[in-house]
Design an enzyme around this catalytic site. Structure first.
Site, PDB file in Angstrom:
ATOM      1  N   SER A 150       2.280  -0.015  -0.235  1.00 48.99           N
ATOM      2  CA  SER A 150       2.659   0.530  -1.546  1.00 48.99           C
ATOM      3  C   SER A 150       3.699   1.623  -1.341  1.00 48.99           C
ATOM      4  O   SER A 150       4.063   1.945  -0.214  1.00 48.99           O
ATOM      5  CB  SER A 150       1.429   1.113  -2.241  1.00 48.99           C
ATOM      6  OG  SER A 150       1.044   2.298  -1.576  1.00 48.99           O
ATOM      7  N   LYS A 151       4.124   2.182  -2.460  1.00 46.87           N
ATOM      8  CA  LYS A 151       5.165   3.222  -2.409  1.00 46.87           C
ATOM      9  C   LYS A 151       4.807   4.380  -1.485  1.00 46.87           C
ATOM     10  O   LYS A 151       5.682   5.046  -0.954  1.00 46.87           O
ATOM     11  CB  LYS A 151       5.412   3.763  -3.818  1.00 46.87           C
ATOM     12  CG  LYS A 151       6.328   2.854  -4.613  1.00 46.87           C
ATOM     13  CD  LYS A 151       6.793   3.536  -5.878  1.00 46.87           C
ATOM     14  CE  LYS A 151       7.562   2.544  -6.721  1.00 46.87           C
ATOM     15  NZ  LYS A 151       7.507   2.813  -8.134  1.00 46.87           N
ATOM     16  N   ARG A 152       3.517   4.597  -1.341  1.00 45.67           N
ATOM     17  CA  ARG A 152       3.071   5.677  -0.444  1.00 45.67           C
ATOM     18  C   ARG A 152       3.626   5.483   0.966  1.00 45.67           C
ATOM     19  O   ARG A 152       3.804   6.427   1.719  1.00 45.67           O
ATOM     20  CB  ARG A 152       1.548   5.672  -0.322  1.00 45.67           C
ATOM     21  CG  ARG A 152       0.817   6.347  -1.418  1.00 45.67           C
ATOM     22  CD  ARG A 152      -0.655   6.419  -1.102  1.00 45.67           C
ATOM     23  NE  ARG A 152      -1.254   5.113  -0.810  1.00 45.67           N
ATOM     24  CZ  ARG A 152      -1.772   4.776   0.353  1.00 45.67           C
ATOM     25  NH1 ARG A 152      -1.775   5.627   1.360  1.00 45.67           N
ATOM     26  NH2 ARG A 152      -2.307   3.588   0.523  1.00 45.67           N
TER      27      ARG A 152
END
Ligand code: GLU
Length: 472
Positions: free
Chosen positions: A249-251
């Site tokens: 994910s964007k994390r």
């Protein structure tokens, strides 16, 4: 075998345009594309844009851009589901006429109550079949003022099974499957139904998609069978995990494919890297697009989730950079130099690329490195001068300036020879000259090989900067 002789290979990528082309989607598209190319088949692009709240023209464009960048060119499409509404309605009307679908007048509250009752006795929450026509059954009177949904008359007995190209045999008890709503009260078709009609009409032979769709597959197979269509073969690829083992994910950094363009990755490197995330050909880590197509075998898609590894992506990209000619790299890097305030015309950019290519991982690294030659010149700060340009260094540079002024051959080889002879004559080791020289002419302590740097900066610039530096 995976490919039936009778059926021409037709694969599709069917993204829902709700954001950008993310890495998982790009990888699915790549597998579908490579599969079609390998078998000389057809790759179809279909935009699943029926979720009007989430689909935007900008998101459609982002998908098209991403696919274009990766050169995953569809043979057919893009087709847009929103433009096929009449077709879906016609199929629904046909199913109603044939009795493979039926109107259901139960209100959402009633359906919720049915589910509650099932839960209360420990059964799977499902629609109880109130409006499902059966031979000899009398249906309730049609209530006033209720717009019905249309439900698929799903088989009640038996199993729905398929031999998944990736996961092997999978089966679902039909008793577990609900009579799926295929049209809402306003007549609009639902997601699974549109997919089915499209896969049927587009004669898709093989569906490769994320394994978050496994639960949709038995429903889709049953509807296809009710339509008299031969279901495609399905292959569900596991998701991509971040380096920490959580869903990517964007994390974990950039997840949009086009973001990697900005970061200076080359499309061939992305294709190579993405393909290896969940597919393999022996121990081959580096391959071309042509090799991928030649080697692509869906039986070599992995059953376990792949893990995103930025270091490996950089390694692949560095390898691909070296396959590009200095001229080609110069062209790609020039706008990145301009964006940094440099002037790509100020120096021999291909020669700079040839020098930096071996020590760079991305186009951004190349642009950053090229600023040494075509960026605004920043003389060394006072601290660096004080640290490096002591009395001994200054007197060495003075002597070097004199010899440089007399140097006729300003090529890298000529300068290397000059430097070698100079340090020998002065009885010093290379760094004693090279470090002060770097600081004096580039303002930096670390640069590529000093002979190459002097040659690329050019005689006039080097002599000017050296003089100015010795005056300061
Ligand atoms: N539109 C779906 C998605 O973006 C994919 C549908 C499919 O591949 O069947 O997740």
């Amino acid at each position: 075998m995976t490919v039936s002789a009778q059926r021409p290979v037709r694969t599709r990528f069917a993204p829902s345009p709700t954001g950008y082309l993310h890495l998982g989607g790009a990888r699915t598209a790549l597998f579908s594309w490579a599969f079609a190319r390998h078998y000389g088949g057809t790759f179809v692009l279909r935009i699943e844009d029926t979720d009007l709240e989430r689909s935007t023209p900008k998101a459609v464009q982002a998908i098209l851009d991403g696919m274009q960048w990766l050169a995953l060119t569809p043979d057919e499409g893009p087709f847009y589901q929103m433009q096929r509404m009449d077709r879906y309605r016609a199929v629904i009307a046909d199913m109603l006429a044939k009795g493979t679908a039926y109107y259901c007048y139960s209100t959402p509250e009633e359906v919720e109550a049915m589910r509650e009752r099932a839960r209360a006795i420990g059964a799977k929450p499902r629609y109880d079949g109130t409006w499902r026509p059966e031979p000899g059954k009398t249906l309730p009177p049609i209530p006033e003022g209720i717009r019905p949904v249309v439900r698929f008359r799903s088989p009640l007995e038996g199993v729905t099974a398929w031999d998944d190209l990736v996961k092997g045999p999978i089966s679902f008890d039909n008793g577990e499957l609900d009579d799926l709503v295929i049209a809402r009260p306003d007549g609009t078709p639902t997601y699974n139904f549109c997919v089915v009609v499209d896969d049927w009409d587009m004669q898709i032979s093989h569906v490769i998609r994320g394994d978050d769709h496994v639960n949709n597959t038995p429903r889709q197979i049953n509807i296809l069978r009710a339509l008299g269509a031969e279901p495609p073969r399905y292959g569900h690829v596991p998701m991509i995990l971040g380096p920490d083992g959580e869903k990517l994910s964007k994390r974990h950094g950039a997840v949009s494919v086009m973001e990697y363009d900005k970061l200076g990755y080359l499309p061939e490197a992305m294709v190579n890297y993405l393909a290896r995330l969940g597919w393999s050909h022996g121990n081959d880590e580096l391959f071309t697009r042509e090799q991928l197509v030649e080697w692509f075998d869906p039986r070599h898609l992995s059953r376990s989730a792949a893990q995103w590894d930025p270091k490996k992506l950089n390694w692949v990209n560095a390898h691909v950079l070296r396959q590009h000619s200095p001229e080609d790299l110069a062209q790609r890097v020039a706008p990145r130099i301009s964006r940094r305030g440099g002037n790509p015309q100020a120096a021999d950019l291909p020669a700079i690329m040839a020098l930096l290519r071996e020590r760079s991982e991305t186009l951004e690294d190349l642009a950053e490195g090229a600023l040494l030659f075509c960026g605004p010149y920043r003389p060394a700060c006072a601290e660096l001068r004080a640290e490096v340009l002591d009395e001994a260094a200054v007197s060495l540079l003075r002597a070097f300036l004199v010899q440089s002024q007399a140097q006729a051959d300003w090529s890298e080889a000529g300068l290397d020879a000059l430097i070698k002879a100079f340090i020998k004559e002065h009885g010093v080791k290379m760094p004693k000259l090279a470090i002060p020289l770097r600081v004096a002419v580039t303002g930096q302590k670390h640069t590529p090989s000093i002979g190459a740097v002097l040659a690329l900066l050019g005689r006039t610039t080097v002599l000017e900067r050296l003089e100015a530096s010795l005056k300061a």
